[in-house]
Structures are given as structure tokens and as C-alpha cells.
Design a protein around this motif. Structure first.
Motif, PDB file in Angstrom:
ATOM      1  N   GLU A 186       0.778  -1.170   0.125  1.00 51.16           N
ATOM      2  CA  GLU A 186       0.103   0.026  -0.033  1.00 51.16           C
ATOM      3  C   GLU A 186       0.883   1.223  -0.050  1.00 51.16           C
ATOM      4  O   GLU A 186       0.491   2.345  -0.679  1.00 51.16           O
ATOM      5  N   LYS A 187       1.820   1.221   0.830  1.00 49.86           N
ATOM      6  CA  LYS A 187       2.707   2.407   0.796  1.00 49.86           C
ATOM      7  C   LYS A 187       3.491   2.512  -0.557  1.00 49.86           C
ATOM      8  O   LYS A 187       3.629   3.714  -1.033  1.00 49.86           O
ATOM      9  N   ARG A 188       3.758   1.480  -1.225  1.00 53.48           N
ATOM     10  CA  ARG A 188       4.609   1.788  -2.666  1.00 53.48           C
ATOM     11  C   ARG A 188       3.184   2.025  -3.329  1.00 53.48           C
ATOM     12  O   ARG A 188       3.791   2.917  -4.342  1.00 53.48           O
ATOM     13  N   ALA A 189       1.987   1.669  -3.600  1.00 50.49           N
ATOM     14  CA  ALA A 189       1.180   2.165  -4.291  1.00 50.49           C
ATOM     15  C   ALA A 189       0.825   3.599  -4.041  1.00 50.49           C
ATOM     16  O   ALA A 189       0.739   4.518  -5.121  1.00 50.49           O
ATOM     17  N   GLN A 190       0.800   4.231  -2.757  1.00 46.29           N
ATOM     18  CA  GLN A 190       0.569   5.460  -2.631  1.00 46.29           C
ATOM     19  C   GLN A 190       1.960   6.438  -2.981  1.00 46.29           C
ATOM     20  O   GLN A 190       1.550   7.509  -3.845  1.00 46.29           O
ATOM     21  N   VAL A 191       2.889   5.901  -2.976  1.00 46.35           N
ATOM     22  CA  VAL A 191       4.151   6.774  -3.304  1.00 46.35           C
ATOM     23  C   VAL A 191       3.969   6.670  -5.060  1.00 46.35           C
ATOM     24  O   VAL A 191       4.129   7.768  -5.725  1.00 46.35           O
ATOM     25  N   LEU A 192       3.638   5.541  -5.666  1.00 46.07           N
ATOM     26  CA  LEU A 192       3.473   5.549  -6.968  1.00 46.07           C
ATOM     27  C   LEU A 192       2.710   6.497  -7.446  1.00 46.07           C
ATOM     28  O   LEU A 192       2.431   7.555  -8.509  1.00 46.07           O
ATOM     29  N   GLU A 193       1.181   6.590  -6.955  1.00 44.79           N
ATOM     30  CA  GLU A 193       0.246   7.375  -7.270  1.00 44.79           C
ATOM     31  C   GLU A 193       0.472   8.976  -7.146  1.00 44.79           C
ATOM     32  O   GLU A 193       0.180   9.760  -7.813  1.00 44.79           O
ATOM     33  N   GLU A 195       3.622  10.128  -7.058  1.00 47.31           N
ATOM     34  CA  GLU A 195       4.484  10.567  -8.402  1.00 47.31           C
ATOM     35  C   GLU A 195       3.648  10.769  -9.785  1.00 47.31           C
ATOM     36  O   GLU A 195       4.068  11.749 -10.219  1.00 47.31           O
ATOM     37  N   GLY A 196       2.867   9.876  -9.868  1.00 47.87           N
ATOM     38  CA  GLY A 196       1.904  10.189 -11.098  1.00 47.87           C
ATOM     39  C   GLY A 196       1.101  11.372 -11.029  1.00 47.87           C
ATOM     40  O   GLY A 196       1.128  12.093 -12.101  1.00 47.87           O
ATOM     41  N   ASN A 199       3.754  14.131 -11.517  1.00 48.44           N
ATOM     42  CA  ASN A 199       4.017  14.185 -13.070  1.00 48.44           C
ATOM     43  C   ASN A 199       3.031  15.024 -13.803  1.00 48.44           C
ATOM     44  O   ASN A 199       3.190  15.647 -14.718  1.00 48.44           O
ATOM     45  N   ALA A 200       1.600  14.509 -13.512  1.00 50.11           N
ATOM     46  CA  ALA A 200       0.572  14.973 -14.440  1.00 50.11           C
ATOM     47  C   ALA A 200       0.372  16.602 -14.222  1.00 50.11           C
ATOM     48  O   ALA A 200       0.275  17.342 -15.190  1.00 50.11           O
ATOM     49  N   GLN A 201       0.407  17.111 -12.869  1.00 51.74           N
ATOM     50  CA  GLN A 201       0.295  18.428 -12.527  1.00 51.74           C
ATOM     51  C   GLN A 201       1.773  19.406 -13.390  1.00 51.74           C
ATOM     52  O   GLN A 201       1.683  20.237 -13.937  1.00 51.74           O
ATOM     53  N   ILE A 202       2.870  18.393 -13.360  1.00 50.36           N
ATOM     54  CA  ILE A 202       3.973  19.301 -14.181  1.00 50.36           C
ATOM     55  C   ILE A 202       3.674  19.294 -15.511  1.00 50.36           C
ATOM     56  O   ILE A 202       3.946  20.645 -16.068  1.00 50.36           O
ATOM     57  N   LEU A 203       3.199  18.398 -16.125  1.00 50.16           N
ATOM     58  CA  LEU A 203       2.765  18.366 -17.665  1.00 50.16           C
ATOM     59  C   LEU A 203       1.851  19.355 -17.811  1.00 50.16           C
ATOM     60  O   LEU A 203       1.534  19.984 -18.778  1.00 50.16           O
ATOM     61  N   ARG A 204       0.505  19.504 -16.765  1.00 51.82           N
ATOM     62  CA  ARG A 204      -0.334  20.406 -17.257  1.00 51.82           C
ATOM     63  C   ARG A 204       0.213  21.832 -17.014  1.00 51.82           C
ATOM     64  O   ARG A 204      -0.126  22.719 -17.954  1.00 51.82           O
ATOM     65  N   ALA A 205       1.150  22.104 -15.981  1.00 53.47           N
ATOM     66  CA  ALA A 205       1.460  23.359 -15.881  1.00 53.47           C
ATOM     67  C   ALA A 205       2.536  23.641 -17.073  1.00 53.47           C
ATOM     68  O   ALA A 205       2.527  24.826 -17.517  1.00 53.47           O
ATOM     69  N   GLU A 206       3.202  22.605 -17.505  1.00 55.65           N
ATOM     70  CA  GLU A 206       4.141  22.970 -18.860  1.00 55.65           C
ATOM     71  C   GLU A 206       2.864  23.384 -19.921  1.00 55.65           C
ATOM     72  O   GLU A 206       3.421  24.214 -20.779  1.00 55.65           O
ATOM     73  N   GLY A 207       1.921  22.686 -20.268  1.00 53.51           N
ATOM     74  CA  GLY A 207       0.951  22.631 -21.264  1.00 53.51           C
ATOM     75  C   GLY A 207       0.559  24.173 -21.068  1.00 53.51           C
ATOM     76  O   GLY A 207       0.522  25.027 -22.231  1.00 53.51           O
ATOM     77  N   ALA A 208       0.088  24.546 -19.992  1.00 51.25           N
ATOM     78  CA  ALA A 208      -0.690  25.740 -19.793  1.00 51.25           C
ATOM     79  C   ALA A 208       0.539  27.015 -20.035  1.00 51.25           C
ATOM     80  O   ALA A 208       0.163  28.126 -20.827  1.00 51.25           O
TER      81      ALA A 208
END
Length: 339
Positions: A186-193, A195-196, A199-208
């Protein structure tokens, strides 16, 4: 027929020879070795096949099986290095290489190998943590094989394999390990979530950011083109005004009449085509517009000659216009010439 004394002696001697031959001939089956003892002392080992010994002096001491044999090690209770209790069982494979040493160096060979293997299982597994114990069976097997084989070497025995069959921790410990594994996953899943999501926020900010940059560049280009268009329009207006001014300065009154009539017509057209106007009230006199049209016609006659005709009157129903005051000439009427 009655046998005499000599015949009886011959028969007895023949029987004795047969018994001696039977006692002196030994057959050893394949996969076995027999040790020969003379007056209780080991002398030699018989190989598979037909062998001769001295009857009544030599005798077979031990019949050793030299084939590879399996030895089942019973379940053992083991205390690990981190004080965890678990049970383990194993299986061992051994082979007799030297029949004489196996027969005379140790008593009860299988029991000796079994107890030696059990002792080393507790020693090797007790020096490891539980996690290491459960995940490193190959390492345990290698250590057990090396230790046990070295110990049984003087007995003429070769231990070929020692395998741990099963390791069983206590049930409560197994449940705790399952909860720990679930928490780790569960800890690994939360960390991966997380991180995802990052990364999605970074990509959206880059797109904006890219969108804002492109939009700003587009607005800048549009403003530049608009300014350029206004500049050219202003240049055209200035040029037209300069030409009209030059014409007026040269004494051509029709030019100013044409200029004023054009602006007047454009203003009236803009008022008539306004989307929010259903009824247009004209506070100016219609004769002013007619005068402007008359000025335009005079200019056209002057430029194109007498062949130029006056503009067509609009077709369709017309609105009656009250006549203008005769004493008040229209400011846009063409100047009259002659008497």
C-alpha cells in the motif's frame, strides 16, 4: 547295493569337497560390496561378481550398499537469530565410497548421518534471521551440504545433496508478515500514485505555460498586424485628405463637396445598418443628402464629360420629403454658375 568302507570314505570326501567349494565361493550382487574378515580382522573387499575365499578361515563381515541412498530428516524446531521459532524438515542423499571405512569407522551409519544432519540444520538456520531464512534456501542447502559432507568424510561417505523441504513459521508470525507485506505494498502504491499526480501536474503546468506563451505571441502578432493596418489606413486617409486639400487649394470646390458628401453618405449608411436600430429618425433634411448627391454628379460630369449621367434615382416607393425653405440654400448643394 551294499557300500563298503572305502566307498563310504570316498562319498564323504566328495561331500566335503562340495561343501568346501560352496563355502569358498561368494557371489556379490551389483551395487554392493562385501568385506572379508579373517579371524575377525578385515582383509579385503569383494567386488560384484564371483569371488573365492578361504573357507572356514575367511568370512563375510559386512554387506554394504554402495548405491546412492535417501535419508528423510524429521521435522526440527529451530530458533532463529532474531528469536523467531519455526519448524523445518529436510532430505539428505548419501553414497558409500569406501565400504571398509563405512563398516568399521562408525556404528549404525544411517543414524549417525541423520543425527549429524539434524544438528547442523539447527546450527545453520539458527544463525540467520527469519527473513533471510525464508528467502535463502539455496544458501542454507549449500552450507548444510558442505558441513555434513566434511563431517562424514572419514566414514567413507559422500553426501551428495541436502535439501530443506519445508520451513513453517508460527501462524501468528505468518499473519504479521502478511500484514507487513500488505502495508509495504500500500505504501508503494501511494508513492507511485503521488509521483504520477506530481508528474501530471507538472505536465499540465508545462502545457498551460506553452499555451500562454503561444497565446501571448499570437496577441502580439495580431496587435502588430492591427497597428500596421491602422497605420496604412491612416496613411491612406492622410493621402486622400492631402489630395483633397491640394484640390481645394487649387480652387476646385467640387473636391470638398465630394469629400463631405462621401463622409455624409457613409454616416447615414452606418446609422441605417445598426443592429439595434429598428426605426431611424433623421434630424437632418433630406435635401442636404440630395444636394450632396448633386455635388457628386457635378464632379462626375466635370471629370468624365457631358456623357456622364446623373445617378439613378432609387426604385420603389419613396418617402415624401417636405420642401426645403427656398430662401435657405443647402450647405451641400453644388454652387450655381451663370445668371
Amino acid at each position: 547295493m551294499i557300500l563298503g568302507g572305502f566307498d563310504i570314505v570316498v562319498v564323504a570326501f566328495a561331500v566335503l569337497v562340495i561343501l568346501v567349494l560352496i563355502a569358498g565361493i561368494k557371489t556379490v550382487p551389483q551395487g554392493y560390496r562385501h568385506t572379508i574378515e579373517r579371524f575377525g580382522r578385515y582383509t579385503r573387499t569383494l567386488e560384484p561378481g564371483l569371488n573365492l575365499i578361504i573357507p572356514f578361515i575367511d568370512r563375510v563381515g559386512a554387506r554394504m550398499n554402495v548405491m546412492e541412498q535417501v535419508l528423510d530428516v524429521p521435522t526440527q524446531e529451530v530458533i532463529t537469530k532474531d528469536n523467531a521459532s519455526c519448524s523445518a524438515d529436510a532430505v539428505a542423499f548419501y553414497q558409500v565410497l569406501n565400504a571398509a571405512e563405512a563398516a568399521y569407522q562408525v556404528s549404525n551409519l544411517q543414524s549417525a548421518i541423520l543425527n549429524l544432519t539434524m544438528t547442523n540444520i539447527r546450527s545453520v538456520m539458527g544463525s540467520m534471521d527469519l527473513d533471510e531464512l525464508l528467502s535463502n534456501r539455496d544458501k542454507i542447502n549449500d552450507q548444510l551440504l558442505r558441513v555434513v559432507d566434511e563431517a562424514v568424510g572419514p566414514w567413507g561417505i559422500k553426501v551428495t545433496r541436502v535439501e530443506i523441504k519445508d520451513i513453517q513459521p508460527p501462524k501468528d508470525l505468518v499473519d504479521a508478515m502478511a500484514r507487513q507485506m500488505k502495508a509495504e505494498r500500500e505504501k508503494r502504491a501511494q508513492v507511485l500514485e503521488a509521483e504520477g499526480s506530481r508528474n501530471a501536474q507538472i505536465l499540465r503546468a508545462e502545457g498551460a505555460k506553452q499555451s500562454a506563451i503561444l497565446q501571448a505571441e499570437g496577441q502580439r502578432e495580431a496587435a502588430f498586424r492591427d497597428a500596421e493596418a491602422r497605420e496604412r489606413l491612416a496613411e491612406a486617409e492622410a493621402k486622400a485628405t492631402r489630395m483633397v486639400s491640394e484640390a481645394i487649394a487649387a480652387g476646385d470646390v467640387q473636391a470638398i463637396n465630394y469629400f463631405v458628401a462621401q463622409k455624409y453618405t457613409e454616416a447615414v449608411a452606418a446609422i441605417g445598418t445598426a443592429p439595434n436600430s429598428k426605426i431611424v429618425l433623421m434630424p437632418m433634411e433630406a435635401s442636404a443628402l440630395i444636394g450632396s448627391l448633386g455635388g457628386i454628379g457635378a464632379i462626375a460630369r466635370e471629370v468624365f464629360g457631358d456623357a456622364a449621367t446623373a445617378p439613378e434615382r432609387p426604385r420603389g416607393p419613396t418617402r415624401s420629403v417636405p420642401p426645403s425653405t427656398p430662401n435657405t440654400p443647402s450647405p451641400f448643394a453644388p454652387p450655381r454658375t451663370g445668371v
